[in-house]
Design a protein around this motif. Structure first.
Motif, short mmCIF file in Angstrom:
data_model
loop_
_atom_site.label_atom_id
_atom_site.label_comp_id
_atom_site.label_asym_id
_atom_site.label_seq_id
_atom_site.Cartn_x
_atom_site.Cartn_y
_atom_site.Cartn_z
N GLN A 83 0.82 -1.22 0.00
CA GLN A 83 0.00 0.00 0.00
C GLN A 83 0.85 1.27 0.00
O GLN A 83 0.35 2.36 0.29
CB GLN A 83 -0.95 -0.03 1.21
N GLY A 84 2.14 1.13 -0.31
CA GLY A 84 2.98 2.33 -0.46
C GLY A 84 3.65 2.79 0.82
O GLY A 84 4.15 3.92 0.89
N GLY A 85 3.69 1.94 1.83
CA GLY A 85 4.30 2.34 3.11
C GLY A 85 5.80 2.52 3.03
O GLY A 85 6.36 3.42 3.65
N GLY A 86 6.46 1.65 2.24
CA GLY A 86 7.93 1.74 2.14
C GLY A 86 8.35 3.09 1.58
O GLY A 86 9.22 3.78 2.12
N LYS A 87 7.65 3.49 0.51
CA LYS A 87 7.94 4.76 -0.15
C LYS A 87 7.71 5.94 0.80
O LYS A 87 8.50 6.87 0.86
CB LYS A 87 7.00 4.85 -1.36
N ALA A 88 6.61 5.86 1.57
CA ALA A 88 6.23 6.99 2.43
C ALA A 88 7.21 7.18 3.59
O ALA A 88 7.36 8.28 4.11
CB ALA A 88 4.82 6.77 2.97
N LEU A 89 7.87 6.09 3.99
CA LEU A 89 8.77 6.18 5.15
C LEU A 89 10.06 6.94 4.83
O LEU A 89 10.68 7.52 5.72
CB LEU A 89 9.13 4.79 5.64
N ILE A 90 10.48 6.90 3.54
CA ILE A 90 11.80 7.48 3.22
C ILE A 90 11.90 8.95 3.61
O ILE A 90 12.81 9.34 4.34
CB ILE A 90 12.15 7.24 1.72
N ALA A 115 14.08 -0.27 8.38
CA ALA A 115 14.95 -1.44 8.58
C ALA A 115 14.10 -2.70 8.70
O ALA A 115 14.42 -3.74 8.13
CB ALA A 115 15.81 -1.25 9.84
N LYS A 116 12.98 -2.59 9.42
CA LYS A 116 12.10 -3.76 9.58
C LYS A 116 11.58 -4.23 8.22
O LYS A 116 11.48 -5.41 7.95
CB LYS A 116 10.91 -3.41 10.49
N ILE A 117 11.23 -3.23 7.36
CA ILE A 117 10.71 -3.60 6.04
C ILE A 117 11.84 -4.17 5.17
O ILE A 117 11.69 -5.21 4.53
CB ILE A 117 10.06 -2.37 5.36
N ALA A 118 13.00 -3.49 5.19
CA ALA A 118 14.13 -3.93 4.35
C ALA A 118 14.62 -5.31 4.77
O ALA A 118 15.18 -6.05 3.97
CB ALA A 118 15.27 -2.92 4.42
N ALA A 119 14.40 -5.68 6.05
CA ALA A 119 14.91 -6.95 6.54
C ALA A 119 14.15 -8.14 5.96
O ALA A 119 14.71 -9.21 5.79
CB ALA A 119 14.84 -6.98 8.07
N VAL A 120 12.86 -7.94 5.66
CA VAL A 120 12.07 -9.11 5.25
C VAL A 120 11.49 -9.01 3.84
O VAL A 120 10.89 -9.96 3.36
CB VAL A 120 10.90 -9.37 6.24
N SER A 121 11.64 -7.86 3.17
CA SER A 121 10.96 -7.73 1.87
C SER A 121 11.98 -7.84 0.74
O SER A 121 13.17 -7.61 0.93
CB SER A 121 10.27 -6.37 1.73
N ASN A 122 11.44 -8.09 -0.45
CA ASN A 122 12.27 -7.99 -1.64
C ASN A 122 12.43 -6.50 -1.95
O ASN A 122 11.45 -5.83 -2.26
CB ASN A 122 11.54 -8.70 -2.78
N PRO A 123 13.67 -5.97 -1.86
CA PRO A 123 13.85 -4.52 -2.02
C PRO A 123 13.31 -3.98 -3.34
O PRO A 123 12.84 -2.86 -3.40
CB PRO A 123 15.37 -4.34 -1.94
N ASP A 124 13.36 -4.81 -4.40
CA ASP A 124 12.90 -4.32 -5.71
C ASP A 124 11.40 -3.99 -5.67
O ASP A 124 10.92 -3.13 -6.39
CB ASP A 124 13.15 -5.37 -6.81
N ILE A 125 10.67 -4.70 -4.81
CA ILE A 125 9.22 -4.46 -4.73
C ILE A 125 8.95 -3.37 -3.69
O ILE A 125 8.14 -2.47 -3.91
CB ILE A 125 8.49 -5.76 -4.36
N ALA A 126 9.66 -3.44 -2.55
CA ALA A 126 9.39 -2.48 -1.46
C ALA A 126 9.81 -1.07 -1.85
O ALA A 126 9.15 -0.10 -1.53
CB ALA A 126 10.12 -2.91 -0.20
N PHE A 127 10.96 -0.96 -2.53
CA PHE A 127 11.48 0.37 -2.90
C PHE A 127 11.87 0.35 -4.37
O PHE A 127 13.05 0.27 -4.71
CB PHE A 127 12.72 0.71 -2.05
N PRO A 128 10.87 0.42 -5.28
CA PRO A 128 11.18 0.23 -6.70
C PRO A 128 12.06 1.35 -7.27
O PRO A 128 12.06 2.48 -6.76
CB PRO A 128 9.80 0.22 -7.37
#
Length: 928
Positions: free
Chosen positions: A669-676, A695-708
């Motif tokens: 839902q765009g949370g990774g982008k909004a946190l930056i 860090a919590k998101i980067a630890a478990v997600s595929n970075p290409d999808i979380a932060f395109p």
């Protein structure tokens, strides 16, 4: 009829200069033949007829069809080139002749045409690119009412781009551009005005002399008049222009200046003062629109107070207080419901309060603050008139505005003789507007506890009275918020309750009802959110609120559409309360006993603030779509989104990221982008919280999808900022896991991590006593050693990096061992020097290597064998050392094992090691 015969007939007509009949014959022949090569000839011949008739477009089209059939048809190419030249398409004509000349390099005619076209193209480009012609051309299109929309838009965009380049801006300026731009502004067409104003902004940016000239050529009166129009976009654009002029005059953001310009001594102080005076005049001018007034206030806020309190000189603030404080107070004192109100937007009074606060904070000593207070007191007194209720309203509204700004000053003013009495009188008035203003002033007055005790004795009764008596929802809601604020004076402390049991829930229920009622105006619904921001300190209220899906949705919608900073702050506060992401003071049991013993009050925790309740509330919020609302709030304009609100949003995000299972939803839902942006700017606490959530998101997600896309590079800095001894272990650990995940993606990301100076920190954590931190750091290093720069650090003399990796391979913790062995395998494969170095860093190297090769975890064993293979491959001498040790026996035992799909990769590496030793002649082939 025969097509070939028709073609001959056509040729005869052509020679007799009878082109009409020739075309007729060729066309007839085309319809009768299927033969491709004949068709090509017919098209080529018909093209020649069209050339003679000067029908160039048709000639080009026929020649093209011939070329489609035969790409190297030289006659067709030449004819098309002639047609294109006549059509003004010189570059395309040039290409065709170039092809002719390539096929027949000796043909003089082609060579000559090439030369002629080349020269023509140069001339055309020169004319086209001499900016003067470009500028003239753009203005002609823009000032011509009949030119089509697309052309106008393109010309407008080109102008803006031109104004931003140094050469273009100077050209524009020299070619009477300012006057022409003024003409565009006077067309009254919004698009033209925007283009012209934006071009002027570009011309003034970073160039003092030009900015001064533009200011004087246009005149500050005109510029302010344009800013005063009732169009938010235009008002904003003119505000940016004034900001660009101000920055250039005060020497901020200067580009490189040329020598001759420095010689011009410009008296910028006078100009800056003139701008300030005009902005202050705009505040009280009835002809200025609401957006215009807001922009004038914003410009003053941005440019008057000192950017850095270490600078001594606050003379600009003193000038504004002496010459304009009363004007700012007049804006704060406006009552929208009264007939003589200045044009305002939803935000105007709030923006005025912010300016008052900034000016007050910029004062350096008590005499300056006393002067400020005296001007305010004098202004308020001048408005108090028991005979004239409307005038009196302005007095109370002024206090209300100051309470939203410099709070302690507002509290002092509340103590002025007669103010409290007036509030009582207004609350008791029959007129709804009187009650409304009084209640709005009482709400901020309830904030300070010391003040609140005074108001609790008077205010609660007043507010309850108003609440019961009024039929007007607007007043009811505000009175309620005042009661909420007073009711929450005890904070999250369950024991300090102002009201009878259950009444907070009743108040909250009423707030939720108003929140969902879309027929009430936004300003009034805002108060409902503000009420909830106080009431949700109570855990029963939080639990009911998150169960109320429509109320949550209504609050999110309000946050998405608002341009009111108090709504964003209230929504963020409510969410912080619902997720319990505020800081809770740890209670030391001994101190609690002591306090009870001395009969002091001890804060109590509400049963519904326990972990499992919070966990359930977080799930409800995620289900209700909280992430998209947060993402929307983060995008709000910087004037609305204060650092305090950013910190609250960061706290909420961190609480929402707690459960790894939810992080996928948050990313989707765009949370990774909004946190930056939250991790990069705001309060220190806010940045740390947002970085931790990242860090919590980067630890478990595929970075290409979380932060395109490029965004992933912006995540590195916040994560590196958590590798700090001041942060707690969990933050260090999750940042390291996140960096491990990123460093496994690409070399560009590894370089970014190195550039952010993370390596020394990661190495430090490899020394940690804490097993999990040591493991995370080693895994991160295992990914980073793929990078050449990192390898160089290991090869360099005089460091213990390689020794540390070798020793970590001998650790008891399997995960640390596995990561270290992986790093060692990579390093020894990449750099032969490191194979030698490994045998010198510690006397235990061989023993450690043997333990790896015998490891019962296949993954670790495989990595150990790869290290052995790298050493053997590196050099015969090293291979001798290994063969002379027990390692030969280990390799032989592993290599002789029967094939087994599970272990095959391990067995194969051992066999490769043995084959290598045989190649060196160090061992003989063994017979089965």
């Amino acid at each position: 009829e025969d097509p070939a015969q028709l073609k001959e007939e056509g040729n005869k007509y052509f020679q007799a200069n009878d082109y009409e009949n020739a075309i007729h014959s060729y066309t007839k022949a085309m319809k009768l033949t299927k033969d491709k090569s004949l068709q090509a000839v017919l098209y080529r011949n018909r093209a020649a007829c069209f050339l003679k008739k000067e029908s160039y477009a048709q000639a080009a089209s026929d020649a093209s069809r011939a070329i489609d059939i035969n790409a190297s048809d030289i006659k067709a190419l030449y004819r098309r080139s002639q047609a294109l030249e006549r059509l003004g398409k010189l570059d395309q004509a040039f290409k065709d002749v170039q092809r002719c000349a390539t096929i027949e390099p000796r043909n003089k005619n082609f060579q000559e045409t090439l030369r002629r076209l080349g020269a023509n193209i140069q001339d055309k480009l020169r004319i086209q690119f001499s900016t003067d012609a470009r500028v003239q051309n753009m203005f002609e299109i823009l000032l011509d009412g009949n030119s089509d929309k697309e052309k106008r838009e393109k010309a407008a965009n080109n102008l803006i781009v031109l104004g931003r380049e140094e050469a273009g801006a100077e050209r524009l300026f020299q070619n009477n551009g300012v006057r022409l731009l003024q003409q565009l502004i006077e067309t009254k067409n919004a698009e033209m005005i925007l283009a012209a104003v934006r071009t002027l902004s570009g011309m003034c940016t970073g160039h003092q002399a030009r900015a001064t000239a533009v200011l004087h050529l246009l005149g500050i009166d005109k510029i302010c008049m344009w800013m005063a129009v009732d169009n938010e976009e235009i008002s904003m654009a003119v505000c940016n222009l004034l900001q660009a002029i101000t920055d250039s005059l005060s020497g901020e953001g200067r580009k490189e200046q040329h020598g001759k310009e420095e010689a011009l001594v410009l008296d910028t102080k006078k100009d800056l003062k003139m701008i300030t005076t005009h902005l202050l005049d705009m505040l009280v001018n009835k002809k200025v629109s609401g957006p215009g007034r807001d922009q004038a206030l914003n410009l003053l806020s941005k440019n008057i107070p000192r950017k850095d309190l270490r600078i001594q000189d606050n003379s600009r603030t003193i000038f504004v207080i002496d010459n304009g404080l009363k004007k700012i107070l007049k804006v704060a004192s406006q009552v929208p419901e009264l007939p003589d109100c200045l044009p305002l937007t939803e935000n105007t009074r709030m923006v005025a309060s912010i300016l008052l606060n900034k000016l007050y904070d910029d004062l350096r000593c008590d005499p300056e603050r006393d002067n400020f207070r005296e001007i305010c007191e004098e202004y308020i007194k001048s408005k108090i008139d028991p005979q004239d209720m409307d005038k009196t309203l302005h007095a109370i509204q002024t206090v209300s505005g100051i309470l939203q700004g410099p709070l302690d000053l507002g509290n002092k003013l509340l103590g002025m003789k007669g103010i409290m009495e007036m509030m009582v009188a207004l609350c008791g008035s029959e007129r709804e507007i009187d009650q409304l203003v009084a209640v709005e002033a009482l709400i901020p007055a309830c904030t300070k506890l010391s003040r609140a005790t005074f108001i609790i004795t008077n205010g609660v009764a007043l507010l309850k009275e108003v609440y019961k008596k009024t039929k007007n929802e607007k007043i009811k809601i505000r009175a309620l918020v005042g009661l909420c604020k007073l009711g929450s004076a005890g904070g999250t402390d369950y024991g300090l309750r102002q009201f009878a049991e259950g009444s907070t829930e009743k108040l909250a229920k009423q707030c939720r009802k108003w929140l969902c009622n879309t027929s009430i105006d936004i300003r009034t619904r805002k108060w409902a959110v503000e009420g909830l921001a106080y009431l949700t300190l109570d855990a029963d209220v939080k639990d009911d609120f998150v169960e109320d899906q429509p109320a949550l949705q209504a609050m999110f919608e309000l946050a998405k559409v608002t341009s009111d900073k108090t709504i964003l702050y209230s929504v963020a506060s409510t969410l912080v309360n619902c997720t319990n992401s505020y800081d809770v003071k740890e209670l030391v049991p001994e101190l609690v006993q002591l306090a009870q013993f001395s009969k002091q009050h001890v804060p109590e925790e509400h049963p519904k603030d326990k972990k499992d309740f919070v966990y359930r509330r977080v799930k409800r919020l995620l289900k209700a779509g909280v992430i998209s609302a947060l993402a929307c709030m983060v995008k709000a304009d910087s004037a609305i989104l204060t650092d305090q609100t950013k910190e609250l949003l960061a706290r909420v995000f961190l609480a929402l990221c707690e459960d790894p299972k939810d992080r996928g939803t948050i990313v989707a839902q765009g949370g990774g982008k909004a946190l930056i942006p939250l991790a990069l700017e705001g309060t220190d606490v806010g940045k740390v919280k947002a970085s931790h959530a990242l860090a919590k998101i980067a630890a478990v997600s595929n970075p290409d999808i979380a932060f395109p896309g490029e965004r992933v590079y912006e995540v590195v800095r916040p994560l590196v900022s958590l590798l700090n001894t001041e942060r707690d272990g969990l933050q260090n650990y999750e940042a390291l896991i996140g960096l491990t995940n990123l460093s496994g993606r690409s070399d560009k990301l590894r370089l970014k991590i190195i550039k952010e100076k993370a390596l020394p920190d990661i190495e430090n954590y490899m020394f940690e006593n804490h097993d999990q931190l040591r493991q995370a750091a080693t895994e991160c290093m295992c990914n980073l050693v793929v990078n050449k720069e990192v390898q160089e650090r290991f090869v360099a003399d005089g460091n213990d990096r390689l020794k540390l990796i070798v020793l970590l391979c001998g650790e008891d913790d399997v995960k640390v061992q596995n990561a270290a062995a992986g790093a060692l395998a990579m390093l020894t494969a990449a750099q032969k020097k490191l194979c030698h170095k490994m045998t010198q860093v510690t006397t235990q190297w061989l023993e450690i290597l043997q333990r790896l090769c015998l490891h019962d975890k296949l993954e670790v064993q495989h990595r150990g064998l790869v290290v052995a293979y790298n050493l053997i491959s590196a050099d015969q001498e090293l291979a001798k050392k290994l063969v002379a040790s027990e390692l030969l026996e280990i390799l032989t035992v592993i290599g002789k094992q029967a094939d087994d799909a599970k272990k095959q990769h391990v067995v194969n590496v051992a066999r490769e090691c043995l084959v290598k030793c045989m190649d060196y002649g160090l061992i003989k082939p063994f017979s089965q």
